[in-house]
Motif scaffolding. Structure first.
Motif, short mmCIF file in Angstrom:
data_model
loop_
_atom_site.label_atom_id
_atom_site.label_comp_id
_atom_site.label_asym_id
_atom_site.label_seq_id
_atom_site.Cartn_x
_atom_site.Cartn_y
_atom_site.Cartn_z
N VAL A 152 -28.95 -45.71 -25.55
CA VAL A 152 -28.46 -44.33 -25.36
C VAL A 152 -29.49 -43.35 -25.91
O VAL A 152 -29.82 -42.35 -25.25
N PHE A 153 -30.01 -43.64 -27.09
CA PHE A 153 -31.03 -42.79 -27.69
C PHE A 153 -32.26 -42.72 -26.79
O PHE A 153 -32.79 -41.63 -26.53
N GLN A 154 -32.71 -43.87 -26.31
CA GLN A 154 -33.89 -43.92 -25.45
C GLN A 154 -33.66 -43.13 -24.16
O GLN A 154 -34.55 -42.42 -23.68
N THR A 155 -32.46 -43.24 -23.60
CA THR A 155 -32.13 -42.49 -22.38
C THR A 155 -32.16 -40.99 -22.64
O THR A 155 -32.70 -40.22 -21.84
N LEU A 156 -31.56 -40.56 -23.75
CA LEU A 156 -31.57 -39.14 -24.10
C LEU A 156 -32.98 -38.62 -24.28
O LEU A 156 -33.32 -37.53 -23.79
N MET A 157 -33.82 -39.38 -24.95
CA MET A 157 -35.20 -38.96 -25.16
C MET A 157 -35.95 -38.90 -23.84
O MET A 157 -36.71 -37.95 -23.59
N THR A 158 -35.75 -39.88 -22.97
CA THR A 158 -36.42 -39.90 -21.67
C THR A 158 -35.98 -38.70 -20.83
O THR A 158 -36.81 -38.04 -20.20
N GLN A 159 -34.69 -38.42 -20.82
CA GLN A 159 -34.19 -37.27 -20.07
C GLN A 159 -34.77 -35.98 -20.65
O GLN A 159 -35.15 -35.07 -19.90
N GLY A 160 -34.85 -35.88 -21.96
CA GLY A 160 -35.41 -34.70 -22.60
C GLY A 160 -36.86 -34.48 -22.19
O GLY A 160 -37.27 -33.35 -21.88
N VAL A 161 -37.63 -35.55 -22.16
CA VAL A 161 -39.03 -35.45 -21.76
C VAL A 161 -39.14 -35.02 -20.30
O VAL A 161 -39.98 -34.18 -19.94
N GLU A 162 -38.28 -35.58 -19.44
CA GLU A 162 -38.31 -35.20 -18.02
C GLU A 162 -37.98 -33.73 -17.84
O GLU A 162 -38.63 -33.02 -17.06
N PHE A 163 -36.95 -33.25 -18.55
CA PHE A 163 -36.61 -31.83 -18.47
C PHE A 163 -37.77 -30.98 -18.98
O PHE A 163 -38.09 -29.94 -18.40
N PHE A 164 -38.39 -31.41 -20.06
CA PHE A 164 -39.52 -30.69 -20.64
C PHE A 164 -40.66 -30.60 -19.63
O PHE A 164 -41.25 -29.53 -19.43
N GLU A 165 -40.98 -31.71 -18.99
CA GLU A 165 -42.07 -31.72 -18.01
C GLU A 165 -41.77 -30.83 -16.80
O GLU A 165 -42.69 -30.32 -16.17
N ASN A 166 -40.49 -30.63 -16.50
CA ASN A 166 -40.10 -29.78 -15.37
C ASN A 166 -39.83 -28.34 -15.80
O ASN A 166 -39.23 -27.56 -15.04
N ASN A 167 -40.20 -28.00 -17.02
CA ASN A 167 -40.02 -26.65 -17.58
C ASN A 167 -38.55 -26.24 -17.64
O ASN A 167 -38.24 -25.05 -17.58
N GLU A 168 -37.67 -27.20 -17.79
CA GLU A 168 -36.25 -26.93 -17.98
C GLU A 168 -35.99 -27.07 -19.48
O GLU A 168 -35.44 -28.05 -19.96
N PHE A 169 -36.41 -26.03 -20.21
CA PHE A 169 -36.49 -26.09 -21.65
C PHE A 169 -35.13 -26.22 -22.34
O PHE A 169 -34.98 -26.99 -23.29
#
Length: 150
Positions: free
Chosen positions: A51-68
């Motif tokens: 769950v932690f890994q998924t949250l971090m991965t999603q956070g990075v994806e949002f960050f890369e897409n400028n969805e801060f």
């Protein structure tokens, strides 16, 4: 020597992260050795927490897409799930810095008042071309001040 340096660095980052985030656990009362041991155990445990890994991965994806905002939400959730982990608060700080620097480009209407003027403008230079021009100008100054060859 390398292992000691990594432990010191990891402990430092751990300490900074805990001071930066109110959701984090205060480890300042523990010795450096204990903080290092806790950090190592947390790193191992977080790697198996899907769950932690998924949250971090999603956070990075949002960050890369400028969805801060969404990125910050995911990293905060990850930080709440694993309060001893140093990466969520560090990533939140990175996102906030990026938010401050990010200027969303708005499509602007092109105004062409005089097409002849538009064609006569010099094309914009790339950063490399500007650096090369500055280098050449400085080089010309040096050669200008040099005495002629014998």
């Amino acid at each position: 020597m390398k292992g000691m340096y990594q432990k010191i660095l990891f402990t430092s980052v751990l300490g900074m992260a805990f001071l930066a985030s109110p959701a984090q656990v205060d480890l300042s009362k523990y010795s450096a050795t204990k903080r290092t041991k806790i950090a190592e155990e947390e790193q191992i445990a977080s790697e198996t927490d899907q769950v932690f890994q998924t949250l971090m991965t999603q956070g990075v994806e949002f960050f890369e897409n400028n969805e801060f905002e969404q990125a910050i939400d995911r990293f905060e959730e990850a930080g709440e799930r694993r309060p001893l982990n140093v990466y969520p608060p560090v990533m939140i700080e990175d996102v906030r810095l990026a938010m401050d620097l990010y200027v969303e480009e708005e499509p602007q209407e092109e105004e062409v008042e005089n097409p002849v003027e538009e064609q006569s403008k010099e094309p914009e230079l790339t950063a490399e071309e500007r650096v090369e021009q500055m280098y050449q100008a400085e080089l010309a100054k040096v050669y200008k001040d040099m005495p002629p060859p014998p």
